[in-house]
Design an enzyme around this catalytic site. Structure first.
Site, mmCIF file in Angstrom:
data_model
loop_
_atom_site.group_PDB
_atom_site.id
_atom_site.type_symbol
_atom_site.label_atom_id
_atom_site.label_comp_id
_atom_site.label_asym_id
_atom_site.label_seq_id
_atom_site.Cartn_x
_atom_site.Cartn_y
_atom_site.Cartn_z
ATOM 1 N N ARG A 1 5.518 -4.944 7.684
ATOM 2 C CA ARG A 1 4.641 -6.068 8.059
ATOM 3 C C ARG A 1 4.712 -7.155 6.994
ATOM 4 O O ARG A 1 5.442 -7.030 6.007
ATOM 5 C CB ARG A 1 3.213 -5.563 8.201
ATOM 6 C CG ARG A 1 2.642 -5.108 6.858
ATOM 7 C CD ARG A 1 1.214 -4.667 6.985
ATOM 8 N NE ARG A 1 0.573 -4.697 5.674
ATOM 9 C CZ ARG A 1 -0.398 -3.880 5.289
ATOM 10 N NH1 ARG A 1 -0.837 -2.971 6.119
ATOM 11 N NH2 ARG A 1 -0.928 -3.988 4.089
ATOM 12 N N GLY A 2 3.911 -8.199 7.220
ATOM 13 C CA GLY A 2 3.710 -9.248 6.219
ATOM 14 C C GLY A 2 5.009 -9.902 5.757
ATOM 15 O O GLY A 2 5.935 -10.141 6.551
ATOM 16 N N ASP B 1 9.578 1.445 4.432
ATOM 17 C CA ASP B 1 8.129 1.393 4.170
ATOM 18 C C ASP B 1 7.604 2.817 4.090
ATOM 19 O O ASP B 1 8.331 3.768 4.395
ATOM 20 C CB ASP B 1 7.383 0.587 5.252
ATOM 21 C CG ASP B 1 6.173 -0.138 4.682
ATOM 22 O OD1 ASP B 1 5.303 0.540 4.095
ATOM 23 O OD2 ASP B 1 6.092 -1.377 4.806
ATOM 24 N N ASP C 1 8.497 6.529 0.537
ATOM 25 C CA ASP C 1 7.624 5.981 -0.505
ATOM 26 C C ASP C 1 8.519 5.580 -1.675
ATOM 27 O O ASP C 1 9.215 6.418 -2.243
ATOM 28 C CB ASP C 1 6.597 7.042 -0.932
ATOM 29 C CG ASP C 1 5.561 6.469 -1.882
ATOM 30 O OD1 ASP C 1 5.906 5.548 -2.662
ATOM 31 O OD2 ASP C 1 4.410 6.937 -1.851
ATOM 32 N N ALA D 1 7.823 -4.404 -1.608
ATOM 33 C CA ALA D 1 6.618 -3.568 -1.493
ATOM 34 C C ALA D 1 5.673 -3.855 -2.642
ATOM 35 O O ALA D 1 6.101 -3.995 -3.789
ATOM 36 C CB ALA D 1 7.001 -2.090 -1.490
ATOM 37 N N LEU E 1 -11.231 -5.112 -15.707
ATOM 38 C CA LEU E 1 -10.707 -4.075 -16.603
ATOM 39 C C LEU E 1 -11.801 -3.080 -17.017
ATOM 40 O O LEU E 1 -11.575 -1.869 -17.042
ATOM 41 C CB LEU E 1 -10.084 -4.726 -17.850
ATOM 42 C CG LEU E 1 -9.442 -3.751 -18.835
ATOM 43 C CD1 LEU E 1 -8.284 -2.998 -18.208
ATOM 44 C CD2 LEU E 1 -8.976 -4.487 -20.081
ATOM 45 N N ASN F 1 -14.206 -2.011 -15.427
ATOM 46 C CA ASN F 1 -14.587 -1.088 -14.345
ATOM 47 C C ASN F 1 -13.386 -0.381 -13.735
ATOM 48 O O ASN F 1 -13.521 0.276 -12.701
ATOM 49 C CB ASN F 1 -15.286 -1.868 -13.212
ATOM 50 C CG ASN F 1 -16.493 -2.616 -13.704
ATOM 51 O OD1 ASN F 1 -17.198 -2.117 -14.577
ATOM 52 N ND2 ASN F 1 -16.716 -3.814 -13.183
ATOM 53 N N TYR G 1 -2.555 -5.838 -11.492
ATOM 54 C CA TYR G 1 -1.613 -6.525 -10.598
ATOM 55 C C TYR G 1 -0.835 -7.609 -11.362
ATOM 56 O O TYR G 1 0.397 -7.698 -11.262
ATOM 57 C CB TYR G 1 -2.403 -7.150 -9.449
ATOM 58 C CG TYR G 1 -1.579 -7.842 -8.392
ATOM 59 C CD1 TYR G 1 -0.849 -7.114 -7.455
ATOM 60 C CD2 TYR G 1 -1.535 -9.238 -8.316
ATOM 61 C CE1 TYR G 1 -0.103 -7.754 -6.467
ATOM 62 C CE2 TYR G 1 -0.799 -9.882 -7.343
ATOM 63 C CZ TYR G 1 -0.084 -9.137 -6.417
ATOM 64 O OH TYR G 1 0.653 -9.782 -5.444
ATOM 65 N N LYS H 1 3.187 -7.904 -12.046
ATOM 66 C CA LYS H 1 3.983 -9.031 -11.529
ATOM 67 C C LYS H 1 4.630 -9.837 -12.669
ATOM 68 O O LYS H 1 5.732 -10.367 -12.517
ATOM 69 C CB LYS H 1 3.108 -9.926 -10.650
ATOM 70 C CG LYS H 1 2.629 -9.237 -9.367
ATOM 71 C CD LYS H 1 3.796 -8.780 -8.517
ATOM 72 C CE LYS H 1 3.372 -8.237 -7.172
ATOM 73 N NZ LYS H 1 4.496 -7.806 -6.336
HETATM 74 P P1 NAD Z 1 1.231 -6.378 2.721
HETATM 75 O O1 NAD Z 1 0.160 -5.501 2.180
HETATM 76 O O2 NAD Z 1 0.991 -7.071 4.020
HETATM 77 O O3 NAD Z 1 2.610 -5.586 2.821
HETATM 78 C C1 NAD Z 1 3.084 -4.773 1.759
HETATM 79 C C2 NAD Z 1 3.915 -3.648 2.368
HETATM 80 O O4 NAD Z 1 4.366 -2.810 1.291
HETATM 81 C C3 NAD Z 1 3.108 -2.782 3.336
HETATM 82 O O5 NAD Z 1 3.797 -2.630 4.558
HETATM 83 C C4 NAD Z 1 2.977 -1.460 2.573
HETATM 84 O O6 NAD Z 1 2.927 -0.312 3.419
HETATM 85 C C5 NAD Z 1 4.257 -1.466 1.727
HETATM 86 N N1 NAD Z 1 4.144 -0.548 0.600
HETATM 87 C C6 NAD Z 1 3.098 -0.375 -0.234
HETATM 88 N N2 NAD Z 1 3.332 0.623 -1.096
HETATM 89 C C7 NAD Z 1 4.578 1.100 -0.814
HETATM 90 C C8 NAD Z 1 5.383 2.137 -1.349
HETATM 91 N N3 NAD Z 1 4.932 2.914 -2.357
HETATM 92 N N4 NAD Z 1 6.588 2.356 -0.812
HETATM 93 C C9 NAD Z 1 7.048 1.612 0.202
HETATM 94 N N5 NAD Z 1 6.319 0.606 0.769
HETATM 95 C C10 NAD Z 1 5.098 0.361 0.263
HETATM 96 O O7 NAD Z 1 1.527 -7.434 1.562
HETATM 97 P P2 NAD Z 1 2.266 -8.866 1.624
HETATM 98 O O8 NAD Z 1 1.204 -9.905 1.557
HETATM 99 O O9 NAD Z 1 3.254 -8.927 2.714
HETATM 100 O O10 NAD Z 1 2.974 -8.855 0.190
HETATM 101 C C11 NAD Z 1 4.340 -8.522 0.008
HETATM 102 C C12 NAD Z 1 4.683 -8.711 -1.449
HETATM 103 O O11 NAD Z 1 4.391 -10.056 -1.840
HETATM 104 C C13 NAD Z 1 3.892 -7.826 -2.400
HETATM 105 O O12 NAD Z 1 4.714 -7.425 -3.471
HETATM 106 C C14 NAD Z 1 2.803 -8.730 -2.889
HETATM 107 O O13 NAD Z 1 2.302 -8.328 -4.144
HETATM 108 C C15 NAD Z 1 3.533 -10.051 -2.967
HETATM 109 N N6 NAD Z 1 2.673 -11.224 -2.920
HETATM 110 C C16 NAD Z 1 1.942 -11.541 -1.809
HETATM 111 C C17 NAD Z 1 1.150 -12.691 -1.806
HETATM 112 C C18 NAD Z 1 0.338 -13.113 -0.592
HETATM 113 O O14 NAD Z 1 -0.309 -14.151 -0.657
HETATM 114 N N7 NAD Z 1 0.353 -12.401 0.520
HETATM 115 C C19 NAD Z 1 1.081 -13.492 -2.939
HETATM 116 C C20 NAD Z 1 1.826 -13.138 -4.058
HETATM 117 C C21 NAD Z 1 2.631 -12.015 -4.031
#
Ligand code: NAD
Length: 463
Positions: free
Chosen positions: A235-236, A256, A279, A304, A312, A314, A368, A372
């Site tokens: 997704r996403g 995923d 995973d 992912a 921090l 908490n 986080y 990053k």
């Molecule tokens: P999301 O939560 O919609 O999707 C993340 C996906 O990663 C999910 O499908 C989840 O199941 C998968 N995932 C989590 N742990 C996993 C693991 N151990 N093994 C395999 N898959 C795993 O998040 P998103 O918004 O689509 O974000 C994608 C990336 O972009 C992430 O790294 C996030 O930190 C980064 N990001 C997102 C945003 C934002 O605004 N959405 C901003 C900055 C960075």
């Protein structure tokens, strides 16, 4: 989640009201589609200073002209309403020479079409010549300011082409090594920046290396014959990355966690991709990935990611560990093992996912943001060595506020602030990040290495 404010400001009463109240006026962004593959209007090619573009190095000038012709817009020296402006400022080497930048852009910037692009070409600030370094660094402040004031969905970027000092070149003393070949190294970058694909990228500085680009045999399917693996692809943003890489011709493996197997299978079926429920933190994850791509990986996208927010004071150790493990440690581990085992083929591309939180920091996100920021360290350190040892580039995207499930869960007022606090006054879409990943993945992006591209509409955070 729909951005209702963006729709409202697109109506006549919305425009009237927001203008009267001095509220942000986001312009709808023109993104790439089969119907809108190019910017509207010609490409205005200008020169400042006395360097390459002014004829000191005709080979580079010719190479640049050829590259600009490949962008797909008519290249002109004068235009009423250009869709893009490229200013060759590689020859600006003194503070006085910066006046040429003003002289070139001041008369034309207002005429840029909505959703237009300004790309300034510079060169790397010299450690040996503080006048040249000052002038070239000045271009960064210039472009970042222009991005903030240009408006109407337009953007501004700086692309640094590697340069060397050669005293026999008059006036500037700078020549671009490799002449036309160096200009060719910028081709994929200029194609991306001068197109609707970079709609949500602004105020960025991209520094190219002098690596020779690989050829693109089929521009309609530049990744044909390559296997791309995307983590977190159910997704996403990950699903959008998988879709764009498939569009560009790659065979896609969508990875995923097994817990979202059904969603993953649906996404993979929609894209004609192969699902890989796994995973990424599993100790043998790299072995499974290598086994899923027996012919090797041409593109590896670490997308992912998870958040487990708490201040921090908490934050229990498990929240810290799980975030660092998924977002950083697993990326380091699998990258090392796949590179060492030769699973990423020569000419391969590794793209990791950072975040503007890793640049600016964020309340409640020490775990986080640390993970990053770690990605940024990884990319900068490994990029040059991976190129030398394996012929592989390593880059990262750093998304800002992107409309996904992750950001839909953010409380309303914080979400609204996140959406508006950038030069484009709106959130990005997953496809905006995906297009940036696809640019890194292009066969002719060889000179793009060790870079972190913010896809954040020039967010005020960490600017
Ligand atoms: P999301 O939560 O919609 O999707 C993340 C996906 O990663 C999910 O499908 C989840 O199941 C998968 N995932 C989590 N742990 C996993 C693991 N151990 N093994 C395999 N898959 C795993 O998040 P998103 O918004 O689509 O974000 C994608 C990336 O972009 C992430 O790294 C996030 O930190 C980064 N990001 C997102 C945003 C934002 O605004 N959405 C901003 C900055 C960075």
């Amino acid at each position: 989640m729909a951005d209702r404010y963006l729709h409202f400001t697109g109506t006549a009463p919305g425009r009237f009201l927001t203008r009267r109240l001095g509220l942000p006026q986001p312009a709808p962004l023109r993104r790439w589609s089969l119907d809108t593959p190019r910017l509207e209007g010609p490409l205005l090619h200008l020169t400042a200073g006395s360097g390459a573009g002014a004829g000191a190095d005709t080979e580079t000038s010719a190479g640049l002209a050829e590259v600009l012709a490949g962008v797909g817009l008519p290249v002109v020296g004068r235009a009423d309403r250009p869709g893009a402006i490229v200013l060759d400022a590689t020859g600006v080497t003194t503070a006085a020479g910066l006046g040429d930048v003003h002289a070139a852009l001041h008369p034309v910037v207002r005429s840029l079409a909505p959703g237009g692009r300004v790309v300034v070409l510079g060169t790397v600030p010299s450690p040996d010549d503080h006048h040249q370094a000052a002038a070239q660094q000045a271009l960064e402040g210039f472009v970042r300011s222009l991005g903030k004031e240009i408006g109407r969905g337009s953007t501004a970027q700086l692309v640094r082409i590697p340069g060397v000092r050669v005293p026999d070149v008059p006036a500037s003393g700078i020549r671009l090594p490799g002449g036309g070949a160096t200009a060719q190294g910028a081709a994929s970058t200029l194609r991306f920046l001068l197109s609707p694909r970079s709609a949500y990228v602004s105020g960025q500085v991209i520094e190219l290396t002098d690596a020779t680009p690989e050829p693109v045999t089929d521009p309609a399917a530049p990744l044909a014959g390559r296997t791309a693996l995307v983590t977190g692809a159910a997704r996403g943003i990950g699903a959008a990355v998988a879709a764009v890489l498939a569009r560009d011709g790659a065979r896609v493996i969508a990875l995923d966690v097994p817990g979202v197997r059904e969603e993953l299978e649906r996404t993979a079926a929609r894209l004609g991709a192969t699902p890989l429920p796994l995973d990424i933190t599993a100790p043998d994850a790299a072995d499974h990935i290598a086994a899923a791509a027996p012919d090797g990986l041409g593109v590896l996208v670490h997308n992912a990611g998870i958040t487990r927010d708490r201040r921090l004071a908490n934050m229990p150790a498990d929240r810290w560990t799980s975030v660092v493990d998924v977002n950083l440690d697993s990326v380091l581990r699998t990258t090392d093992e796949l590179l060492k085992g030769g699973a990423v083929t020569r000419g391969g591309r590794i793209v990791a996912t950072a975040s503007i939180a890793g640049i600016a920091g964020n309340n409640g996100q020490t775990n986080y943001a640390a993970s990053k920021a770690g990605i940024i360290g990884l990319v900068r350190s490994l990029g040059p060595r991976a190129a030398a040892d394996h012929g592989v580039t390593v880059n990262a995207v750093a998304p800002g506020f992107i409309e996904t499930k992750m950001t839909a869960a953010v409380p309303f007022f914080i979400r609204e602030a996140g959406r508006r606090m950038n030069s484009l006054s709106q959130g990005g879409l997953p496809v905006d990040v995906a297009e940036a990943v696809a640019w890194f993945a292009q066969p002719d992006s060889t000179a793009v290495n060790g870079q972190v591209l913010r896809v954040c509409g020039q967010s005020l955070l960490g600017a």
